[in-house]
Design an enzyme around this catalytic site. Structure first.
Site, PDB file in Angstrom:
ATOM      1  N   GLU A 168       0.837  -1.202   0.000  1.00 54.10           N
ATOM      2  CA  GLU A 168       0.000   0.000   0.000  1.00 54.10           C
ATOM      3  C   GLU A 168       0.866   1.244   0.000  1.00 54.10           C
ATOM      4  O   GLU A 168       0.572   2.222  -0.687  1.00 54.10           O
ATOM      5  CB  GLU A 168      -0.915  -0.009   1.234  1.00 54.10           C
ATOM      6  CG  GLU A 168      -1.991   1.078   1.228  1.00 54.10           C
ATOM      7  CD  GLU A 168      -1.582   2.364   1.926  1.00 54.10           C
ATOM      8  OE1 GLU A 168      -2.383   3.306   1.966  1.00 54.10           O
ATOM      9  OE2 GLU A 168      -0.448   2.436   2.446  1.00 54.10           O
ATOM     10  N   ASP A 172      -7.887   2.231   8.020  1.00 58.05           N
ATOM     11  CA  ASP A 172      -6.538   2.789   7.980  1.00 58.05           C
ATOM     12  C   ASP A 172      -6.399   3.827   9.088  1.00 58.05           C
ATOM     13  O   ASP A 172      -7.311   3.998   9.900  1.00 58.05           O
ATOM     14  CB  ASP A 172      -6.257   3.403   6.604  1.00 58.05           C
ATOM     15  CG  ASP A 172      -4.790   3.311   6.203  1.00 58.05           C
ATOM     16  OD1 ASP A 172      -3.916   3.357   7.100  1.00 58.05           O
ATOM     17  OD2 ASP A 172      -4.512   3.211   4.999  1.00 58.05           O
TER      18      ASP A 172
END
Length: 302
Positions: free
Chosen positions: A203, A226
């Site tokens: 990511e 997140d």
């Protein structure tokens, strides 16, 4: 606090972008009792699936962390580095690191030429000004198997601050999300919903794991878990530490699904869960890659 133990393990595990094997194994062991199937795809994503009826839900958190890679080694053994993910070079000064050799991890510290000779810094360093000092020569490093392309990771133990409700440590972006997904899987074990818990790779370097996993799983909707920064000390603060999760309405790259966001807000009101809303011009997440997978996926970020 029990959660601190597991989160601490996740935080301290090694998992720089592109080298997530160690953290992936730890997560797989932790989530296995709560799902029906676990497998690793070609991009290295860990996919944990729970059978049930549709809609097919995708919950994602990235397991990789920012880190470094060996770019070159000079004759004296200075290890020059390239960044993996967004790292401000100044913050690396004096950091303790681990250099992954062939069969072991070598300890080192990040310095500049000025600092290594006792001089004062004259300007903010660039990444090319920094190097890892292990105390070993180039020949010794090569004997250990350190070479161009070897991974370098930050070393730090997770702990609480003076206020024991606050923690610090490395890789909390996004091992906090990984921890939350494990807890959600535990609580949904007896649910009849079909859920895919995806722990994505790379990511930090380009949302690559989310891109491939979303294409494979084909979810009906997705929530990415997140982290963001709080801004309690700002003149006009909008995100407060300890005031509940934040729902992303918009970030630098995505507008969260209005339909999904409205549903989450409705549930939060019903369950009396504090929920903060975020509109920002900065940051991105796996939700971007998931939202444009195939014909599109309703996606948002918590």
């Amino acid at each position: 606090m029990i959660f601190v133990y597991l989160l601490g393990q996740l935080s301290e595990a090694i998992g720089v972008s592109g080298n997530e094997e160690s953290i992936r194994g730890m997560i797989a062991k932790s989530i296995k009792p709560f799902v029906d199937r676990i497998y690793v795809d070609k991009t290295g994503n860990l996919i944990a699936a729970k059978k049930g009826h549709k809609p097919r839900i995708m919950l994602a958190a990235h397991m990789d962390e920012i880190g470094l890679m060996v770019k070159s080694i000079d004759k004296s053994g200075k290890i020059f580095i390239s960044t993996l993910g967004g790292i401000e070079p100044m913050t690396l000064l004096g950091e303790r690191v681990g250099v992954q050799a062939k069969k072991e991890v070598l300890r080192g510290i990040i310095v500049t030429q000025e600092l290594s000779t006792g001089d004062q810094l004259k300007k903010a360093p660039l990444i090319d000004d920094l190097f890892v000092d292990t105390g070993l020569s180039k020949t010794e490093l090569e004997k250990f198997g350190v070479k161009i392309g070897s991974y370098v990771f930050l070393r730090q133990r997770m702990n609480t601050l003076g206020n024991s409700d606050f923690i610090y440590g490395k890789a909390l972006d996004d091992r906090i999300g990984c921890y939350i997904l494990i807890e959600v899987a535990k609580r949904l074990k007896k649910s009849k919903l079909e859920a895919y818990f995806i722990f994505t790779t790379q990511e930090e370097t380009g949302l690559y794991g989310a891109t491939t996993s979303a294409y494979e799983v084909v979810p009906d909707w997705a929530i990415v878990v997140d982290v963001i920064t709080s801004n309690d000390g700002a003149d006009n603060p909008t995100k407060f530490l300890g005031k509940g999760p934040t729902l992303t309405i918009k970030d630098a790259d995505i507008i969260g699904s209005p339909l999904l966001n409205e549903h989450i807000e409705k549930v939060a009101r019903k369950k009396k869960i504090p929920l903060q809303l975020e509109v920002t011009d900065f940051g991105s997440s796996d939700a971007l890659a998931i939202s444009i997978s195939r014909e599109g996926v309703l996606s948002t970020v918590l």
